[in-house]
Write a protein that holds these residues in place. Structure first.
Motif, PDB file in Angstrom:
ATOM      1  N   MET A 211       0.715  -1.319   0.087  1.00 47.25           N
ATOM      2  CA  MET A 211       0.058   0.107  -0.067  1.00 47.25           C
ATOM      3  C   MET A 211       0.776   1.371  -0.071  1.00 47.25           C
ATOM      4  N   LEU A 212       2.197   1.367   0.628  1.00 41.47           N
ATOM      5  CA  LEU A 212       2.876   2.448   0.626  1.00 41.47           C
ATOM      6  C   LEU A 212       3.659   2.632  -0.481  1.00 41.47           C
ATOM      7  N   PHE A 213       3.963   1.747  -1.357  1.00 43.36           N
ATOM      8  CA  PHE A 213       4.964   2.156  -2.430  1.00 43.36           C
ATOM      9  C   PHE A 213       4.599   3.270  -3.450  1.00 43.36           C
ATOM     10  N   PRO A 214       3.318   3.694  -3.501  1.00 38.97           N
ATOM     11  CA  PRO A 214       3.214   4.756  -4.471  1.00 38.97           C
ATOM     12  C   PRO A 214       3.642   6.196  -3.798  1.00 38.97           C
ATOM     13  N   PHE A 215       3.479   6.328  -2.382  1.00 39.50           N
ATOM     14  CA  PHE A 215       3.506   7.494  -1.841  1.00 39.50           C
ATOM     15  C   PHE A 215       4.562   7.755  -0.950  1.00 39.50           C
TER      16      PHE A 215
END
Length: 588
Positions: free
Chosen positions: A94-98
């Motif tokens: 979940m954290l990869f894009p931001f």
């Protein structure tokens, strides 16, 4: 048979044994027919008929065993495992894009941004390294259900800590807790193997890569759409609330935590315990087991894990002091007469070469795929002059998502491959295909760049390569899970610990893999004639090492399945009371 039938109704008779006319009759008594009980006319013109022998037909040279019927999977448990595995994918990705934007929000800029992001991303694997084996041992003693429920709840809690962080310490602590409190990756494979048997275990295990692929799609989507909502959606009043401005990365973490909590509730309702007679936890009964003794409901067929009553009784006698103490009984060694604990981790199965071979197979798969997943976006983003794809960030995300659709076919083709070739051969063939496939990535992109192919051709080639990678990976990972469980004969006393150790090893590979990938990519750009090729050549060499590792496994590990006679035959006790002759029993 026709001539014998004619003899019964008084027609011309042909000698059966001996005399002229025996050719073609005595040599083929293929079907057993009892001699007629009617009287046979006598006279000088009637040749003597030799009665059939009492023995049955000659035994065939080879009796091919019939494949056993495939046991239907328990749908409720499969659904629960599917949802919990989706939650794992959401939690990890979940954290990869931001994540880079999160580090900039905390005050890191330039090269320090990537360093801080790397530290935070590695904290999840650091937590898994410390907790994988203890969680496996915990599930071996207290049951699979409480371990999975605690792990899923821990993931939701860790996401809230991560999303509300205002310092890098708190952010890193949230990721570390996400790995420390959650051992579901290893426990989930054990749980599935225990409510499956040898006829449907491949189909049950194959749902894990599919569910993981869904989580990998949902997680980054939530992170990319909901991070910094006040800046992304200035026209929506709800997103202009002070909390979203003060904590701009809390909303995606909160959304993911709510989704994981919903899956936790479903698991709480429908998940059943598969470990026979787990020790009680100092928790409410509903968290220990859905029903007392429910683990006895699932019995594996055709494996050494089916212990007879005497063996189970001997194990209970050997471990009885521990069970009594854990249940709250009094121990004579306790100074106050209260309950004592003898929780320990038994690592003795690791001395078995079969166990080490299965773990090595899983290690190579984890290392190869974490590096491949890390460098593939770099290859697709690289300039055409360097042999890359030259795609934008948005197109790369779309291509990876389309390629991930192939993961949905895993539960359909993986069981067929396993029943046709066997687990060991499937694993070896998977690595044999993966080696040339990883070399095809830079070769195809380089050829398309040199020929000036239109973007649609490059996109189609990228989707084909990514889809093939996912199909091969689904097969290799599924077979690795099955080989690890088979290496301990699916013994519930050791499954949790062995899978915990395997998860520890793979967590170390996934923590080290991105560093290796970045170093190889930078080295390739500086010294290689084809800058994008060096990393993929190293991956091909790792595939060769994996093939050698598979061939060094004990020959009995990964035996052929039912279609090739790999399952255990029907026990003699199941038919010895039948009214059959010795010859017929030999045929059976």
């Amino acid at each position: 048979e026709v001539e014998l039938a004619a003899a019964d109704v008084g027609g011309p008779r042909t000698p059966v044994n001996g005399g002229p006319g025996t050719a073609g009759v005595a040599a083929a008594p293929m079907l057993i027919r009892r001699p007629s009980m009617r009287s046979v006319p006598e006279g000088p013109d009637v040749p003597e008929v030799t009665p059939l022998p009492k023995a049955v037909a000659p035994l065939p040279a080879k009796v091919e065993p019939l494949p056993p019927a495939v046991t239907p999977l328990p749908r409720r448990q499969v659904l629960c495992a599917f949802l919990l595995q989706i939650a794992e994918g959401v939690n990890v990705t979940m954290l990869f894009p931001f994540l880079p934007f999160y580090m900039e929000h905390l005050g890191y800029h330039g090269r320090s941004t990537s360093v801080a992001a790397g530290i935070v991303a590695s904290m999840l694997c650091a937590g898994q390294i410390l907790s994988a084996v203890p969680w496996g041992a915990f599930s071996d003693r207290y049951g699979r259900r409480p371990a999975m429920l605690i792990g899923t709840g821990g993931s939701a809690l860790a996401l809230l800590v991560f999303g509300s962080g205002t310092t890098i310490f708190q952010v890193a602590l949230g990721r570390f807790l996400g790995g420390l409190l959650n051992g579901n990756v290893g426990v989930m494979k054990v749980w599935i193997s225990e409510f499956c048997d040898e006829t449907n275990s491949a189909k049950g295990i194959a749902i894990l890569p599919t569910a993981w692929g869904i989580g990998v799609v949902i997680g980054p989507t939530i992170g990319g759409l909901l991070a910094q909502p006040a800046a992304q959606y200035p026209d929506i009043a709800f997103f202009q609330a002070p909390i979203w401005k003060a904590l701009p990365f809390l909303l995606p973490c909160l959304t993911a935590a709510v989704i994981i909590f919903i899956f936790w509730l479903l698991g709480f309702v429908i998940a059943e315990e598969t470990l026979p007679s787990p020790d009680p936890l100092p928790l409410p009964n509903c968290l220990r087991s859905r029903r007392p003794g429910s683990g006895a409901k699932y019995v594996r067929v055709g494996t050494d894990a089916n212990l007879d009553a005497d063996q189970v009784q001997d194990d209970e006698e050997q471990n009885g002091d521990c069970s009594d103490d854990a249940a709250g009984g009094e121990s004579p060694d306790s100074p106050e007469g209260g309950p004592t604990s003898c929780f320990s981790i038994d690592l003795s199965p690791l001395r078995d070469t079969a166990v080490r071979g299965g773990i090595a197979c899983y290690f190579f798969a984890g290392l190869i795929y974490i590096i491949l997943d890390e460098v593939t976006p770099f290859l697709l983003r690289e300039d055409l002059a360097h042999g890359g794809g030259g795609f934008s960030q948005a197109r790369i995300g779309i291509l990876i998502g389309i390629g991930g659709v192939s993961l949905f076919f895993g539960p359909y083709f993986v069981p067929k491959l396993e029943r046709c070739f066997g687990r060991r051969r499937c694993t070896e063939l998977g690595y044999m295909v993966l080696g040339p496939l990883v070399l095809a990535f830079p070769i195809i992109t380089g050829l398309l760049a040199a020929c000036g192919a239109p973007p649609v051709v490059g996109s189609a080639a990228a989707v084909a390569l990514l889809g093939s990678k996912n199909v091969v990976g689904s097969t290799i990972f599924s077979m690795a899970f099955l080989l690890i469980n088979e290496s301990v004969q699916n013994n519930s006393q050791h499954l949790g610990v062995v899978n915990g150790v395997s998860q520890l090893v793979v967590a170390m590979a996934r923590a080290f893999g991105p560093l290796l990938a970045g170093g190889l990519w930078a080295l390739g750009l500086s010294i290689s004639a084809v800058p994008c090729a060096l990393t993929f050549v190293v991956l091909a060499l790792l595939c060769l090492g994996a093939i050698v590792s598979v061939r060094r496994m004990p020959p009995e590990l990964g035996a052929l399945p039912a279609s090739k006679g790999g399952f255990m035959p029907l026990p003699k006790d199941d038919y010895e009371d039948a009214d059959v002759s010795d010859e017929e029993e030999a045929v059976v």
